[in-house]
Design an enzyme around this catalytic site. Structure first.
Site, PDB file in Angstrom:
ATOM      1  N   HIS A  12      26.014  10.812   4.266  1.00  0.00           N
ATOM      2  CA  HIS A  12      25.995   9.349   4.271  1.00  0.00           C
ATOM      3  C   HIS A  12      25.575   8.754   2.937  1.00  0.00           C
ATOM      4  O   HIS A  12      26.189   7.824   2.443  1.00  0.00           O
ATOM      5  CB  HIS A  12      25.067   8.839   5.384  1.00  0.00           C
ATOM      6  CG  HIS A  12      25.144   7.355   5.587  1.00  0.00           C
ATOM      7  ND1 HIS A  12      24.537   6.458   4.728  1.00  0.00           N
ATOM      8  CD2 HIS A  12      25.780   6.623   6.513  1.00  0.00           C
ATOM      9  CE1 HIS A  12      24.806   5.223   5.146  1.00  0.00           C
ATOM     10  NE2 HIS A  12      25.555   5.293   6.225  1.00  0.00           N
ATOM     11  N   LEU A  73      24.766  14.128  12.056  1.00  0.00           N
ATOM     12  CA  LEU A  73      24.336  14.708  13.334  1.00  0.00           C
ATOM     13  C   LEU A  73      25.233  14.254  14.477  1.00  0.00           C
ATOM     14  O   LEU A  73      25.506  14.998  15.394  1.00  0.00           O
ATOM     15  CB  LEU A  73      22.874  14.351  13.614  1.00  0.00           C
ATOM     16  CG  LEU A  73      21.862  15.128  12.773  1.00  0.00           C
ATOM     17  CD1 LEU A  73      20.446  14.757  13.164  1.00  0.00           C
ATOM     18  CD2 LEU A  73      22.074  16.635  12.941  1.00  0.00           C
ATOM     19  N   GLY A  76      29.754   9.116  14.596  1.00  0.00           N
ATOM     20  CA  GLY A  76      29.875   7.676  14.802  1.00  0.00           C
ATOM     21  C   GLY A  76      31.050   7.127  14.012  1.00  0.00           C
ATOM     22  O   GLY A  76      31.962   7.861  13.630  1.00  0.00           O
ATOM     23  N   HIS A  78      31.406   6.214  10.985  1.00  0.00           N
ATOM     24  CA  HIS A  78      31.669   6.780   9.655  1.00  0.00           C
ATOM     25  C   HIS A  78      32.550   8.025   9.757  1.00  0.00           C
ATOM     26  O   HIS A  78      33.453   8.228   8.952  1.00  0.00           O
ATOM     27  CB  HIS A  78      30.358   7.142   8.959  1.00  0.00           C
ATOM     28  CG  HIS A  78      29.501   5.970   8.653  1.00  0.00           C
ATOM     29  ND1 HIS A  78      30.002   4.800   8.148  1.00  0.00           N
ATOM     30  CD2 HIS A  78      28.166   5.766   8.787  1.00  0.00           C
ATOM     31  CE1 HIS A  78      29.013   3.932   7.971  1.00  0.00           C
ATOM     32  NE2 HIS A  78      27.904   4.494   8.357  1.00  0.00           N
TER      33      HIS A  78
END
Lengths: 126, 126
Positions: A12, A73, A76, A78
């Site tokens: 990220h 983890l 989502g 992204h």
């Protein structure tokens, strides 16, 4: 000449440079496990290099195929939305490289088991 | 009566409910490894329960101490800034419980090694 394989670890990113340390450690481990493979880090935002920049480097090194592994983890927006768009752009820009998108690392049973083992030990020390 | 221990697995949260599956799997594993411990999930945003809600539940179950474990790969603003504030609020609201904040799970060497092992195997299948 045999063209090398590449792996891009895609994370990220954050404003604090120290945030990247675990990801740099993963990269170092992977390089030790796969000395024949070019391993790069790339970030969605806040820190360089971007995915296109890392991809450009591996393409310039002659990689025939590159696996993109999301170091997230959970999968989502992204991972499920941003990343497929980025992959399409890579395929257009570097058609001589085979680009493969892997599942989010946090969905792997071995990673889940390792997290649980660490948490269970933390509990004992409390 | 002996008061039980508690663990709260604290994750980011996302709009898609499926995002939470790896975190629910970690919780199930930890419960198996620590059947004597109350294990709860909590999320920063987008999905319930919040950290205060999960904390309230464990306090109501009589937990004497609760470990809060950030299920984050890196310690960014959420872990370094938001979470300490949330912990202070828990301490005020439940002074009879000992609250302990653990490091981000992604900083643990075992988790880093597991991620690297999985990535190295992914590369082989490409």
């Amino acid at each position: 000449m045999l063209r090398p394989h590449g792996i891009i670890l895609f994370a990220h990113g954050a404003r604090d440079p120290a945030w990247a340390q675990p990801f740099q450690a993963v990269r170092t481990h992977v390089e030790q496990l796969r000395p024949d493979t070019r391993v790069a880090l790339a970030f969605l935002e806040f820190m360089p290099p971007s995915l296109p920049e890392a991809a450009q480097q591996l393409a310039a090194q002659g990689c025939a195929e590159v696996q993109v592994v999301p170091l997230f983890l959970g999968a989502g927006g992204h991972v499920r939305k941003d990343l497929p768009h980025l992959m399409q752009a890579l395929e257009k820009q570097h058609p001589d490289v085979r680009w493969t998108l892997q599942p989010a690392i946090g969905e792997d049973p071995e990673v889940i088991a390792a997290m649980a083992a660490v948490v269970a030990r933390m509990g004992r020390t409390g």
